[in-house]
Motif scaffolding. Structure first.
Motif, mmCIF file in Angstrom:
data_model
loop_
_atom_site.group_PDB
_atom_site.id
_atom_site.type_symbol
_atom_site.label_atom_id
_atom_site.label_comp_id
_atom_site.label_asym_id
_atom_site.label_seq_id
_atom_site.Cartn_x
_atom_site.Cartn_y
_atom_site.Cartn_z
ATOM 1 N N GLU A 278 26.990 11.385 71.361
ATOM 2 C CA GLU A 278 27.024 10.442 72.428
ATOM 3 C C GLU A 278 27.605 10.923 73.716
ATOM 4 N N ARG B 117 28.804 6.806 77.554
ATOM 5 C CA ARG B 117 28.494 7.414 76.130
ATOM 6 C C ARG B 117 26.776 7.330 76.101
ATOM 7 N N GLU C 294 24.181 6.433 74.419
ATOM 8 C CA GLU C 294 24.066 5.576 73.099
ATOM 9 C C GLU C 294 22.560 4.923 73.393
ATOM 10 N N ARG D 295 25.581 -2.808 74.903
ATOM 11 C CA ARG D 295 25.683 -1.377 74.551
ATOM 12 C C ARG D 295 25.099 -0.853 75.780
HETATM 13 MG MG MG Z 1 30.425 2.978 69.391
#
Ligand code: MG
Ligand code: ATP
Length: 420
Positions: free
Chosen positions: A67, A115, A117, A123
């Motif tokens: 990530e 990150r 992701e 997210r």
């Molecule tokens: Mg996580």
């Protein structure tokens, strides 16, 4: 031909002023409450040497293995945008000699994390954390005080329906035996799940317990539990923390299957979740990392901390989130060219008096200016035109009471301040 429109990269978002007011409210509340507990703010850089995170968080973790935003800078150094704050704060703690100060060090940090992701609800690739850390003591009272402060903050944010789960991940003495037993169990039980899982089980079997895959849950439910392996120190530590949480009236649940995604944790770990967040249900995670400072080249120093996800926090708090007062209080409408200079002056005078003042620019009809005034949300609209100028007054519209009155120009500031 029109040029293609530029947009932000995937997984990041803009925060507009009406939402920023809630961010300011949350940040102010955190600063206020954390200061009451003796925390000072530390601002660490958003990028560090890649090595700091690789060593600190652990090569095997999802964060480091998949990530991280890592790149080579123009000098050829490997740089990473921080995926979390703890490793940076530990580095800063050692580098700035904070370990030479007497007593514990309590630090907090607020800012963006990065990150890579898969973007989805809850997210993001750039998100924000409110992070708090305490260095220098293994006293269970430190753990309890940190958690009490966290829950006080979440409560003050107006968030309801939260669950606090806590566990003890064991220490250097009892964790190896647990890890061995877990590995043996998982080797058999995950045989059918493929090479990647098998490898993870070999390297760090505890990580399997953190899996969110629905197919893994049945195996996790049958796996050996850490509580069967706790030595007296670990058991006493957890009991000590729990007793203090109870005395503070903080509800919790012990979950012997709770592990966290980062390698550096030992003893206390905890997580705060909410059903209403859906799949991405954690609003805060934290735990002890008594070996981390030493791993990063500092003196042996115990530490514990937590990180709250700000986007998820504000989503949970919704309209109840405290907002900083930043909305326009007074809006000035200028009728005619002659009013332009007096309006400029009047706005300056009100602002100097601390009144949040906006004015219309570029003229326009009374009607269109009033529409702008209305949209500004101001409680008072001041009208300045030829009539008013001749009489030496300002017309004041009380927007919430739909009435209008005339106030002498020289008295307008004190009139507004008295009526706000
Ligand atoms: Mg996580
Ligand atoms: P998750 O299990 O949701 O991936 P995590 O264990 O990776 O969380 P931590 O590293 O402990 O999360 O970060 C603490 C908090 O930061 C999380 O509880 C969450 O609220 C928030 N957070 C983590 N990753 C993201 C992200 N990609 N987008 C938004 N918020 C995030």
């Amino acid at each position: 031909m029109a040029r293609p429109r530029l947009t932000a990269v995937r997984g990041v978002r803009d925060v507009l002023p009406e939402e920023s007011r809630h961010w300011h409210g949350a940040e102010r509340l955190a600063r206020e409450i954390f200061a009451r507990y003796g925390y000072g703010e530390i601002r660490v850089p958003v990028f560090e040497r890649t090595e700091l995170f690789a060593r600190g968080i652990g090569e095997e973790t999802d964060i480091v293995s998949k990530e991280m935003y890592t790149f080579e800078d123009k000098g050829g150094d490997s740089i990473t945008l921080r995926p979390e704050a703890t490793a940076s704060i530990c580095r800063a703690y050692v580098q700035n000699g904070l370990h030479n100060r007497p007593g514990v060090s309590k630090l907090f940090c607020i800012g963006p994390m990065f990150r890579y992701e898969r973007p989805q609800a809850g997210r993001l690739r750039q998100f924000h954390q409110i992070d708090a850390e305490v260095f220098g003591s293994v006293d269970p009272a430190v753990d309890a005080e940190l958690i009490v402060m966290l829950m006080e903050f979440l409560d003050a944010m107006g968030v309801e329906g939260l669950a606090l789960q806590i566990n003890n991940l064991g220490d250097a003495e009892c964790r190896p035996a647990y890890a061995a037993a877990l590995k043996e169990f998982l080797r058999e039980e995950t045989r059918h799940l493929g090479a990647e899982i098998a490898e993870r089980v070999e390297r760090n079997p505890l990580r399997f317990l953190d899996s969110k895959d629905p197919d893994h849950q049945e195996i996790i439910a049958r796996a050996p539990r850490i509580d069967a392996f706790w030595n007296d120190d670990c058991r006493n530590h957890l009991e000590g923390v729990c007793r203090l949480l109870e005395s503070a009236g903080v509800a919790y649940e012990i979950n012997p299957r709770l592990v966290r995604g980062l390698d550096y944790y030992c003893l206390t770990v905890f997580e705060v979740t909410s059903e209403s967040l859906g799949a991405q249900n954690a609003v805060c995670g934290g735990g002890r990392y008594d070996g981390l400072v030493e791993d990063l080249g500092g003196p042996p120093t115990p530490g514990i901390g937590f990180a709250i996800g700000v986007e998820r926090l504000l989503q949970l708090a919704g309209e109840k989130a405290p907002a900083q007062d930043e909305e326009t209080q007074v809006y000035i409408v200028a009728l005619g060219d002659a009013a332009q200079a007096p309006v400029f002056e009047l706005a300056a005078e009100l602002r100097a008096q601390g009144v949040r003042t906006e004015r219309s620019f570029g003229g326009g009809s009374m009607k269109s200016q009033m529409r702008r005034a209305d949209r500004s949300g101001a409680a008072f609209v001041l009208l300045l035109g030829d009539d008013e100028a001749a009489k030496g007054v300002v017309s004041v519209r009380h927007m919430n009471e739909s009435r209008q009155t005339e106030v002498r120009r020289e008295e307008i500031s004190s009139y507004i301040k008295d009526n706000l």
